[in-house]
Design a protein around this motif. Structure first.
Motif, short mmCIF file in Angstrom:
data_model
loop_
_atom_site.label_atom_id
_atom_site.label_comp_id
_atom_site.label_asym_id
_atom_site.label_seq_id
_atom_site.Cartn_x
_atom_site.Cartn_y
_atom_site.Cartn_z
N SER A 100 0.84 -1.20 0.00
CA SER A 100 0.00 0.00 0.00
C SER A 100 0.87 1.25 0.00
O SER A 100 0.59 2.23 -0.72
N ALA A 101 1.94 1.24 0.79
CA ALA A 101 2.84 2.40 0.82
C ALA A 101 3.51 2.60 -0.53
O ALA A 101 3.64 3.73 -1.01
N LEU A 102 3.91 1.51 -1.19
CA LEU A 102 4.54 1.62 -2.50
C LEU A 102 3.56 2.15 -3.55
O LEU A 102 3.91 3.01 -4.37
N ALA A 103 2.33 1.63 -3.53
CA ALA A 103 1.34 2.09 -4.50
C ALA A 103 1.01 3.56 -4.31
O ALA A 103 0.77 4.29 -5.29
N THR A 104 1.00 4.02 -3.07
CA THR A 104 0.69 5.42 -2.78
C THR A 104 1.82 6.34 -3.25
O THR A 104 1.57 7.43 -3.77
N GLU A 105 3.06 5.90 -3.09
CA GLU A 105 4.19 6.76 -3.38
C GLU A 105 4.59 6.78 -4.85
O GLU A 105 5.18 7.75 -5.33
N TRP A 106 4.30 5.70 -5.56
CA TRP A 106 4.82 5.64 -6.92
C TRP A 106 4.11 6.63 -7.85
O TRP A 106 2.88 6.76 -7.83
N ASP A 107 4.85 7.32 -8.64
CA ASP A 107 4.39 7.96 -9.87
C ASP A 107 5.62 8.11 -10.77
O ASP A 107 6.73 7.75 -10.38
N GLU A 108 5.45 8.59 -11.97
CA GLU A 108 6.54 8.61 -12.94
C GLU A 108 7.73 9.44 -12.48
O GLU A 108 8.86 9.20 -12.90
N THR A 197 5.40 -1.09 7.15
CA THR A 197 5.26 -2.51 7.42
C THR A 197 5.15 -2.78 8.91
O THR A 197 4.34 -3.61 9.36
N ALA A 198 5.97 -2.07 9.70
CA ALA A 198 5.91 -2.23 11.15
C ALA A 198 4.55 -1.82 11.70
O ALA A 198 4.02 -2.44 12.63
N ALA A 199 3.96 -0.77 11.11
CA ALA A 199 2.63 -0.33 11.56
C ALA A 199 1.59 -1.42 11.33
O ALA A 199 0.66 -1.58 12.13
#
Length: 279
Positions: A100-108, A197-199
């Motif tokens: 979820s964190a990766l999907a939120t942060e990714w953009d081009e 991930t820890a959260a």
């Protein structure tokens, strides 16, 4: 809030880090479900989900010990800048925290999933400390943070160095092939991704499982609560009023009814017979 009619399990497991891998539902890929999927016919890796620019890759090794392998690189063909290995006992709900964190942060144009603004390891395990997990004294260069029940923790090797070192391990459950959860991060993993991930480890929300799918040893350590079917909602006075107003009015007879009457009037009685004729 989870729809109670869609619960996939017959018990709730708490703490969630003892729930193990679900045999019926896997939410780990939900945040990246819209990314390209590549199904592989040969080799141990059965599925790769990549960001549209292929800088982030999530591999699924369904028959291996480390069944999730996550990596991020500067471009599609460069060597991974950091990696995470996640074993087969890890609840998918915890993996969901990272994806979820990766999907939120990714953009081009984003590079936040490649670099970390913080030099402090404390930021990587801040959610555990905030949840009341205990920080143990430093021993042989390893910092340990342990949950109140002693069944989960984080191990940080602050001595190991080099880009391929794996200094951070989030763990849960007793040692053993079917009981130990491990999420292992390489040295250059951004601290905020480890924290995400820890959260998920520290999240107090229980997760649903089928009792028969649980490892017996974990089932003894965890708190299990039966999943109850949802009870019918008690109608409110407003619900009753609306239901009454929605009912069609009963049909009336041919004669007029007095105001307030809701019944059909009986037919009028017949008059006296006509007199008989005499010849």
């Amino acid at each position: 809030m989870t729809d109670p009619t869609q619960i996939d399990g017959d018990v709730y497991v708490s703490p969630r880090y003892l729930a193990g891998l679900s045999g019926h539902a896997d939410c780990s890929f939900d945040p990246v479900a819209h990314w390209p999927h590549y199904h592989l016919d040969a080799g141990p890796c059965q599925l790769v989900i990549a960001s549209p620019d292929h800088r982030i890759k999530i591999g699924w090794f369904g028959d291996d010990y480390d069944i999730w392998q996550v990596s991020a690189a500067a471009d599609a063909v460069s060597q991974a800048w950091w990696t995470a290995r996640i074993n087969q006992n890890t609840p998918p709900e915890i993996v969901h925290g990272l994806t979820s964190a990766l999907a939120t942060e990714w953009d081009e144009n984003s590079v936040s999933f490649l670099r970390t603004p913080s030099p402090s390891w404390a930021d990587a395990i801040r959610p555990l400390l905030d949840a009341g997990w205990e920080r143990k004294p430093l021993t042989r260069g390893v910092l340990e943070i342990v949950s109140p029940d002693g069944l989960a923790g984080a191990s940080i090797d602050i001595v190991s160095s080099g880009p391929h070192a794996e200094p951070v391990t989030l763990w849960a459950g007793p040692p053993g092939w079917g009981t130990r959860t491990e999420v292992i991060f390489s040295a250059r993993t951004p601290k905020h991704l480890i924290a995400a991930t820890a959260a998920a480890f520290a999240d107090p929300t229980p997760v649903a499982r089928y009792r028969d799918d649980l490892d017996p040893q974990l089932a003894k350590l965890a708190h299990l609560t039966p999943v109850q079917p949802p009870r019918p909602a008690t109608p409110t006075p407003l619900d009753l009023h609306r239901a009454t107003a929605a009912r069609p009015a009963p049909a009336l007879g041919t004669r007029s009814a007095s105001r307030g009457s809701t019944t059909t009037l009986p037919p009028a009685p017949a008059g006296p017979p006509p007199p008989a004729r005499h010849r």
